[in-house]
Enzyme design. Sequence first.
Site, PDB file in Angstrom:
ATOM      1  N   GLU A 130      -2.825  12.255   0.612  1.00  0.00           N
ATOM      2  CA  GLU A 130      -2.098  11.332   1.487  1.00  0.00           C
ATOM      3  C   GLU A 130      -3.080  11.497   3.270  1.00  0.00           C
ATOM      4  O   GLU A 130      -3.573  11.974   2.997  1.00  0.00           O
ATOM      5  CB  GLU A 130      -1.173  13.040   1.244  1.00  0.00           C
ATOM      6  CG  GLU A 130      -0.075  13.383   0.851  1.00  0.00           C
ATOM      7  CD  GLU A 130       1.046  14.250   0.681  1.00  0.00           C
ATOM      8  OE1 GLU A 130       1.148  14.922   0.879  1.00  0.00           O
ATOM      9  OE2 GLU A 130       1.600  13.634  -0.570  1.00  0.00           O
ATOM     10  N   GLU A 198       6.765   7.438   3.045  1.00  0.00           N
ATOM     11  CA  GLU A 198       8.046   7.929   2.935  1.00  0.00           C
ATOM     12  C   GLU A 198       8.290   8.544   3.698  1.00  0.00           C
ATOM     13  O   GLU A 198       7.922   8.666   4.877  1.00  0.00           O
ATOM     14  CB  GLU A 198       7.098   9.508   2.068  1.00  0.00           C
ATOM     15  CG  GLU A 198       8.363  10.250   1.369  1.00  0.00           C
ATOM     16  CD  GLU A 198       7.826  11.502   0.472  1.00  0.00           C
ATOM     17  OE1 GLU A 198       6.518  11.408   0.016  1.00  0.00           O
ATOM     18  OE2 GLU A 198       8.529  12.543   0.700  1.00  0.00           O
TER      19      GLU A 198
END
Length: 296
Positions: A130, A198
């Site tokens: 991430e 996202e």
Amino acid sequence: MSSKPAPPSGPTSARSVVTIPHLQSLKLSRVPIVMVTAYDYPSARAAEAAGVDIVLVGDSGAMTVLGYPSTVAVGIEEMLMLTAATRRGTTGALLVADLPFGSYEVSDQQAVATAVRFVKEAGADAVKLEGGGSMSVQRAAAVVGAGVPVMGHVGLTPQTATALGGYKAQGRSAESAIAIARGALALQEAGCFSMVFEAVPNAVTAALMPRISIPVIGIGAGPDTDGQVLVFHDLLGIRAGEGARFVKRYADLQDAMDAGVAAYAADVRAGRYPAAEHGYSIDPVQLARFAETLDE
Ligand code: KIV
């Protein structure tokens, strides 16, 4: 060490194994890429039966199957176990495993060592990490350099949700959108084969897509990405509550599971289960001999 099982016979056997070049060709031919999370053998089999392109062992499994309050607590050994189980059910899709929080931030060496464990011990084809900041980009480049394909992840990054101000959409100010753009381009430059967007405004995604040459998989990022991903438990309704805005439910399995277990419990308590058809028989002669022996 886990190895990739042979494709099964049956409906899924006809398709070939999904590779990174195949994903790139789907992008170029504008065929939407389907990604779903899975955490064990049955969820992997469901993904295979649907012919999805990418199976992600997301660290969302921390919450969906391990019951933690967030993704932060899940450890490497737990994620390795979930990944190995998912590997046993994944025969055609590309299998990507999330590197858990704390397993790659310390150094490039730590990131490479963790990524290699997911490939060698759990059978992952690739890993995901991430963030689009300098640390994540440097780690992604190191892992790619060690020969493990990396998927990036920008926008809402749940491992650092506290630092982002909570579980909320990112890129809703010019500064925040610029940070997403910089991160995405840097991850691409670092050699990532794909990345997740996202919770990013549709218009920000649309503006970025022409600048990104690797497949972008969206979750709450609008229709302009190259593919979509949803969490298995969200799309099947295996959870309490509504979930995020971007979730579309295709089933209500939590209701079905609750009803099934409740009906079983009621049957046991009422003496309706087990019935005659659930038992095994014994030849009467054998039973008589057995009874005689007991009486001796
Ligand atoms: O952990 C996860 O499930 C994810 C997806 C939401 C992309 O990272």
